[in-house]
Design a protein around this motif. Structure first.
Motif, PDB file in Angstrom:
ATOM      1  N   GLY A 121     -16.712   4.073 -20.329  1.00  0.00           N
ATOM      2  CA  GLY A 121     -17.575   3.878 -19.159  1.00  0.00           C
ATOM      3  C   GLY A 121     -16.903   3.040 -18.087  1.00  0.00           C
ATOM      4  O   GLY A 121     -16.999   3.353 -16.891  1.00  0.00           O
ATOM      5  N   LEU A 122     -16.225   1.994 -18.501  1.00  0.00           N
ATOM      6  CA  LEU A 122     -15.522   1.147 -17.526  1.00  0.00           C
ATOM      7  C   LEU A 122     -14.400   1.916 -16.825  1.00  0.00           C
ATOM      8  O   LEU A 122     -14.182   1.745 -15.629  1.00  0.00           O
ATOM      9  CB  LEU A 122     -14.969  -0.097 -18.216  1.00  0.00           C
ATOM     10  CG  LEU A 122     -16.008  -1.126 -18.651  1.00  0.00           C
ATOM     11  CD1 LEU A 122     -15.354  -2.226 -19.471  1.00  0.00           C
ATOM     12  CD2 LEU A 122     -16.733  -1.713 -17.458  1.00  0.00           C
ATOM     13  N   LEU A 123     -13.700   2.752 -17.579  1.00  0.00           N
ATOM     14  CA  LEU A 123     -12.649   3.554 -16.954  1.00  0.00           C
ATOM     15  C   LEU A 123     -13.233   4.572 -15.983  1.00  0.00           C
ATOM     16  O   LEU A 123     -12.644   4.842 -14.927  1.00  0.00           O
ATOM     17  CB  LEU A 123     -11.813   4.250 -18.028  1.00  0.00           C
ATOM     18  CG  LEU A 123     -10.878   3.336 -18.808  1.00  0.00           C
ATOM     19  CD1 LEU A 123     -10.190   4.106 -19.926  1.00  0.00           C
ATOM     20  CD2 LEU A 123      -9.853   2.696 -17.897  1.00  0.00           C
ATOM     21  N   ILE A 124     -14.391   5.131 -16.298  1.00  0.00           N
ATOM     22  CA  ILE A 124     -15.054   6.068 -15.375  1.00  0.00           C
ATOM     23  C   ILE A 124     -15.465   5.348 -14.097  1.00  0.00           C
ATOM     24  O   ILE A 124     -15.270   5.861 -12.992  1.00  0.00           O
ATOM     25  CB  ILE A 124     -16.257   6.736 -16.068  1.00  0.00           C
ATOM     26  CG1 ILE A 124     -15.759   7.728 -17.132  1.00  0.00           C
ATOM     27  CG2 ILE A 124     -17.148   7.457 -15.056  1.00  0.00           C
ATOM     28  CD1 ILE A 124     -16.859   8.282 -18.018  1.00  0.00           C
ATOM     29  N   VAL A 125     -16.026   4.136 -14.230  1.00  0.00           N
ATOM     30  CA  VAL A 125     -16.400   3.360 -13.040  1.00  0.00           C
ATOM     31  C   VAL A 125     -15.168   3.047 -12.206  1.00  0.00           C
ATOM     32  O   VAL A 125     -15.184   3.191 -10.970  1.00  0.00           O
ATOM     33  CB  VAL A 125     -17.136   2.058 -13.456  1.00  0.00           C
ATOM     34  CG1 VAL A 125     -17.258   1.100 -12.295  1.00  0.00           C
ATOM     35  CG2 VAL A 125     -18.505   2.386 -14.025  1.00  0.00           C
ATOM     36  N   PHE A 162     -12.000   3.945  -7.403  1.00  0.00           N
ATOM     37  CA  PHE A 162     -10.699   4.318  -6.851  1.00  0.00           C
ATOM     38  C   PHE A 162     -10.812   5.575  -5.991  1.00  0.00           C
ATOM     39  O   PHE A 162     -10.218   5.668  -4.918  1.00  0.00           O
ATOM     40  CB  PHE A 162      -9.676   4.536  -7.966  1.00  0.00           C
ATOM     41  CG  PHE A 162      -8.356   5.024  -7.465  1.00  0.00           C
ATOM     42  CD1 PHE A 162      -7.485   4.152  -6.835  1.00  0.00           C
ATOM     43  CD2 PHE A 162      -7.993   6.350  -7.613  1.00  0.00           C
ATOM     44  CE1 PHE A 162      -6.267   4.602  -6.355  1.00  0.00           C
ATOM     45  CE2 PHE A 162      -6.773   6.812  -7.138  1.00  0.00           C
ATOM     46  CZ  PHE A 162      -5.911   5.935  -6.507  1.00  0.00           C
ATOM     47  N   LYS A 163     -11.588   6.533  -6.474  1.00  0.00           N
ATOM     48  CA  LYS A 163     -11.774   7.787  -5.732  1.00  0.00           C
ATOM     49  C   LYS A 163     -12.431   7.524  -4.380  1.00  0.00           C
ATOM     50  O   LYS A 163     -11.999   8.067  -3.359  1.00  0.00           O
ATOM     51  CB  LYS A 163     -12.622   8.744  -6.566  1.00  0.00           C
ATOM     52  CG  LYS A 163     -12.706  10.133  -6.034  1.00  0.00           C
ATOM     53  CD  LYS A 163     -13.486  11.010  -7.003  1.00  0.00           C
ATOM     54  CE  LYS A 163     -13.830  12.334  -6.407  1.00  0.00           C
ATOM     55  NZ  LYS A 163     -14.646  13.160  -7.287  1.00  0.00           N
ATOM     56  N   SER A 214     -10.318  -1.221 -15.094  1.00  0.00           N
ATOM     57  CA  SER A 214      -9.309  -0.457 -15.833  1.00  0.00           C
ATOM     58  C   SER A 214      -8.740  -1.263 -16.994  1.00  0.00           C
ATOM     59  O   SER A 214      -8.635  -0.769 -18.113  1.00  0.00           O
ATOM     60  CB  SER A 214      -8.175  -0.027 -14.909  1.00  0.00           C
ATOM     61  OG  SER A 214      -8.651   0.829 -13.915  1.00  0.00           O
ATOM     62  N   LEU A 215      -8.383  -2.499 -16.722  1.00  0.00           N
ATOM     63  CA  LEU A 215      -7.800  -3.335 -17.779  1.00  0.00           C
ATOM     64  C   LEU A 215      -8.791  -3.619 -18.904  1.00  0.00           C
ATOM     65  O   LEU A 215      -8.448  -3.531 -20.085  1.00  0.00           O
ATOM     66  CB  LEU A 215      -7.268  -4.640 -17.196  1.00  0.00           C
ATOM     67  CG  LEU A 215      -6.024  -4.508 -16.325  1.00  0.00           C
ATOM     68  CD1 LEU A 215      -5.644  -5.869 -15.737  1.00  0.00           C
ATOM     69  CD2 LEU A 215      -4.868  -3.943 -17.122  1.00  0.00           C
ATOM     70  N   VAL A 216     -10.015  -3.945 -18.540  1.00  0.00           N
ATOM     71  CA  VAL A 216     -11.031  -4.215 -19.555  1.00  0.00           C
ATOM     72  C   VAL A 216     -11.359  -2.941 -20.335  1.00  0.00           C
ATOM     73  O   VAL A 216     -11.499  -2.976 -21.560  1.00  0.00           O
ATOM     74  CB  VAL A 216     -12.300  -4.830 -18.924  1.00  0.00           C
ATOM     75  CG1 VAL A 216     -13.423  -4.939 -19.926  1.00  0.00           C
ATOM     76  CG2 VAL A 216     -11.985  -6.201 -18.353  1.00  0.00           C
ATOM     77  N   GLY A 217     -11.435  -1.824 -19.651  1.00  0.00           N
ATOM     78  CA  GLY A 217     -11.697  -0.551 -20.327  1.00  0.00           C
ATOM     79  C   GLY A 217     -10.595  -0.194 -21.297  1.00  0.00           C
ATOM     80  O   GLY A 217     -10.855   0.200 -22.441  1.00  0.00           O
ATOM     81  N   ILE A 218      -9.348  -0.339 -20.884  1.00  0.00           N
ATOM     82  CA  ILE A 218      -8.222  -0.057 -21.773  1.00  0.00           C
ATOM     83  C   ILE A 218      -8.203  -1.031 -22.938  1.00  0.00           C
ATOM     84  O   ILE A 218      -7.917  -0.647 -24.076  1.00  0.00           O
ATOM     85  CB  ILE A 218      -6.901  -0.074 -20.976  1.00  0.00           C
ATOM     86  CG1 ILE A 218      -6.860   1.125 -20.031  1.00  0.00           C
ATOM     87  CG2 ILE A 218      -5.693  -0.083 -21.902  1.00  0.00           C
ATOM     88  CD1 ILE A 218      -5.745   1.086 -19.025  1.00  0.00           C
TER      89      ILE A 218
END
Length: 129
Positions: free
Chosen positions: A59-63, A68-69, A95-99
């Motif tokens: 979910g964090l990576l999607i956000v 970014f988009k 991104s960092l937290v999602g990864i």
């Protein structure tokens, strides 16, 4: 019927674990087999907790991707936003937290759902040490 080598080894490991659990079980007023069953059930619970961490990471990576988009879209239309630095920081942070969530929870999720007995055994070894 002959036991396979793996089945024999598994049986031996379970016997060693139940022997090691016996003093703890006596203190708790229960049996070692009951504690073993609880540990296996706990492995599934740990798996669901790790799965929720995986889903949170996704979910964090999607956000981060959506932010970014939108940021990239604004840059293409030359509509500079005064919050560009904040958006980039937000993208990087999500991104960092999602990864990090994906990295920390992936192996635990797989371990708990594919082989809960191994997870239970490793938890008990940590408990005994």
């Amino acid at each position: 019927i002959k036991m396979t080598e793996t089945a024999q080894t598994t049986k031996e490991v379970i016997e060693v674990v139940t022997t090691a659990l016996q003093p703890l079980a006596e203190k708790l007023g229960t049996t070692a087999q009951y504690i073993w069953g609880l540990q296996v059930k706990q492995a599934y619970i740990d798996g669901f907790i790790a799965l929720s961490g995986l889903l949170l990471g996704i979910g964090l990576l999607i956000v981060a991707f959506r932010v970014f988009k939108s940021f990239y879209h604004c840059r293409l239309e030359d509509e500079y936003d005064k919050f560009e630095v904040e958006k980039l920081t937000c993208i990087l942070m999500f991104s960092l937290v999602g990864i990090l969530f994906l990295f920390l929870n992936f192996s635990t999720t797989i371990e708990c759902f594919i082989n809960p007995h191994y997870h239970a055994l490793s938890s008990l070894i940590k408990l005994i040490k």
